[in-house]
Design an enzyme around this catalytic site. Structure first.
Site, PDB file in Angstrom:
ATOM      1  N   ARG A  35       1.200  -5.552  -5.571  1.00 20.98           N
ATOM      2  CA  ARG A  35       1.444  -6.761  -4.787  1.00 20.98           C
ATOM      3  C   ARG A  35       1.635  -7.915  -5.762  1.00 20.98           C
ATOM      4  NH1 ARG A  35      -2.032  -3.733  -1.481  1.00 20.98           N
ATOM      5  NH2 ARG A  35      -1.307  -3.571   0.670  1.00 20.98           N
ATOM      6  N   ARG A  38      -6.446  -2.516   9.799  1.00 22.78           N
ATOM      7  CA  ARG A  38      -7.014  -3.863   9.849  1.00 22.78           C
ATOM      8  C   ARG A  38      -6.513  -4.634  11.060  1.00 22.78           C
ATOM      9  NH1 ARG A  38      -6.522  -6.412   4.253  1.00 22.78           N
ATOM     10  NH2 ARG A  38      -7.899  -4.644   3.877  1.00 22.78           N
ATOM     11  N   GLY A  75       0.822  -1.210   0.000  1.00 22.78           N
ATOM     12  CA  GLY A  75       0.000   0.000   0.000  1.00 22.78           C
ATOM     13  C   GLY A  75       0.854   1.256   0.000  1.00 22.78           C
ATOM     14  N   ASP A  94       5.051  -4.859   6.216  1.00 20.49           N
ATOM     15  CA  ASP A  94       5.479  -6.193   6.617  1.00 20.49           C
ATOM     16  C   ASP A  94       5.694  -7.125   5.421  1.00 20.49           C
ATOM     17  OD1 ASP A  94       5.609  -8.290   8.986  1.00 20.49           O
ATOM     18  OD2 ASP A  94       4.310  -9.175   7.454  1.00 20.49           O
TER      19      ASP A  94
END
Length: 319
Positions: free
Chosen positions: A72, A171, A11, A103
């Site tokens: 991604r 999230r 992101g 991450d």
């Protein structure tokens, strides 16, 4: 080491461009050639790699998003995909890579390191959920975007005497909800790290109504569920009229704040220093205003935690 690459992955976050700029200019200052990997690991596999010059990163420090674009890549998660990426890097003579992301991006950088490519990670995510740093690149900008939205929503909430539910990103991490809720004067903050009791929320709303309070703001991190569901539950249990605002991807955009520009510049430049010192498989960060770095393994082993003192303070100030 004389040929370094930089990519942004996952992101996007405000300040990524400032980090890319810092990497390019610090590397060139040390007489290194710098290459931009476009579209993250997907672009690395496809060989979408171009040399960057001083002018390539001119006039980008104030821009949100990332000039290198981001994506991604499921293919990169496979051993075959990783070998394709390494082959492309070697084709361009690239010896070290700086990865700006979260991450998942770090885990990709660790894989490159295992394949013999020196890697350093820089934390780029609005969620502020990367251990080993007090702040991630983009968090402060997103935080201020949310606070500005809360301020505007409070105007209409007070005009119509309603309870507003504001759903923000996060999230698995509630930092955006927590700090924006405190700064925005929210009556209740719902976080994935804290067990939420709807009965307590209703009691707080009732206490406010009894002392004449006509409106309320409740900030909800997306990780606990839908803001719409929270609003429906409140309406079932009370006579309060509710409205829901889901801020969504507006939180990722916008010109980075001064804090994020400085943070990104420091971390990007520090990442170059570490590569030139022969370091690999590490991530940079800022702790107590000092530059630090930790091995990826250590970053992955630490669970993200919120500041419970701030959470308790928010509850004490919203009585």
């Amino acid at each position: 080491m004389r040929r370094i690459a930089v990519l942004t992955s996952g992101g996007d976050s405000p300040g990524m461009n400032a980090a890319v700029r810092a990497v390019v200019r610090k590397a060139i200052y040390h007489d290194c050639k710098v290459f931009g990997v476009y579209r993250g690991y997907a672009g690395m596999i496809e060989g979408d790699i171009k040399e960057l010059h001083l002018g390539s990163v001119g006039d980008i420090i104030h821009r949100g998003g990332t000039m290198l674009h981001s994506s991604r890549s499921e293919e990169f998660k496979t051993a075959e995909g990783q070998l394709k990426a390494v082959e492309q890097l070697k084709k361009h003579g690239i010896e070290g890579v700086i990865v700006v992301g979260g991450d998942g991006s770090y885990r990709g950088a660790q894989k490159l390191s295992e394949h013999g490519i020196a890697t350093v990670g820089a934390p780029g995510t609005i969620d502020n959920d990367i251990p080993g740093t007090d702040f991630t690149i983009g968090f402060d900008t997103a935080l201020n975007t949310i606070i500005q939205s809360i301020d505007k929503i409070r105007d209409t909430a007070s005009s119509h005497e309603r309870t507003y539910i504001i759903e923000v990103m996060g999230r698995h991490a509630g930092d955006l909800a927590l700090l924006s809720g405190l700064a925005g004067g929210a009556e209740t903050i719902l976080l994935p790290e804290i067990e939420n009791n709807m009965g307590d929320i209703i009691d707080r709303l009732d206490r406010g109504a009894k002392r004449g309070k006509k409106h309320s703001i409740i900030v909800v991190a997306e990780g606990i569920g839908s803001g719409v569901d929270v609003a429906k539950d409140i309406e079932k249990r009370t006579n309060l009229e509710t409205r829901v605002t889901v801020l969504g991807h507006i939180q990722r955009g916008g010109s980075p704040t001064g804090f994020d520009r400085v943070l990104a510049s420091r971390l990007g430049a520090y990442a170059v220093d570490l590569l030139l010192e022969g370091k690999s498989g590490v991530a940079v960060g800022l702790e107590k205003h000092q530059l630090v770095h930790y091995p990826f393994e250590e970053i992955f082993s630490k669970p993200h935690q919120i500041d419970k003192q701030i959470y308790e303070l928010s509850g004490q100030l919203s009585i």
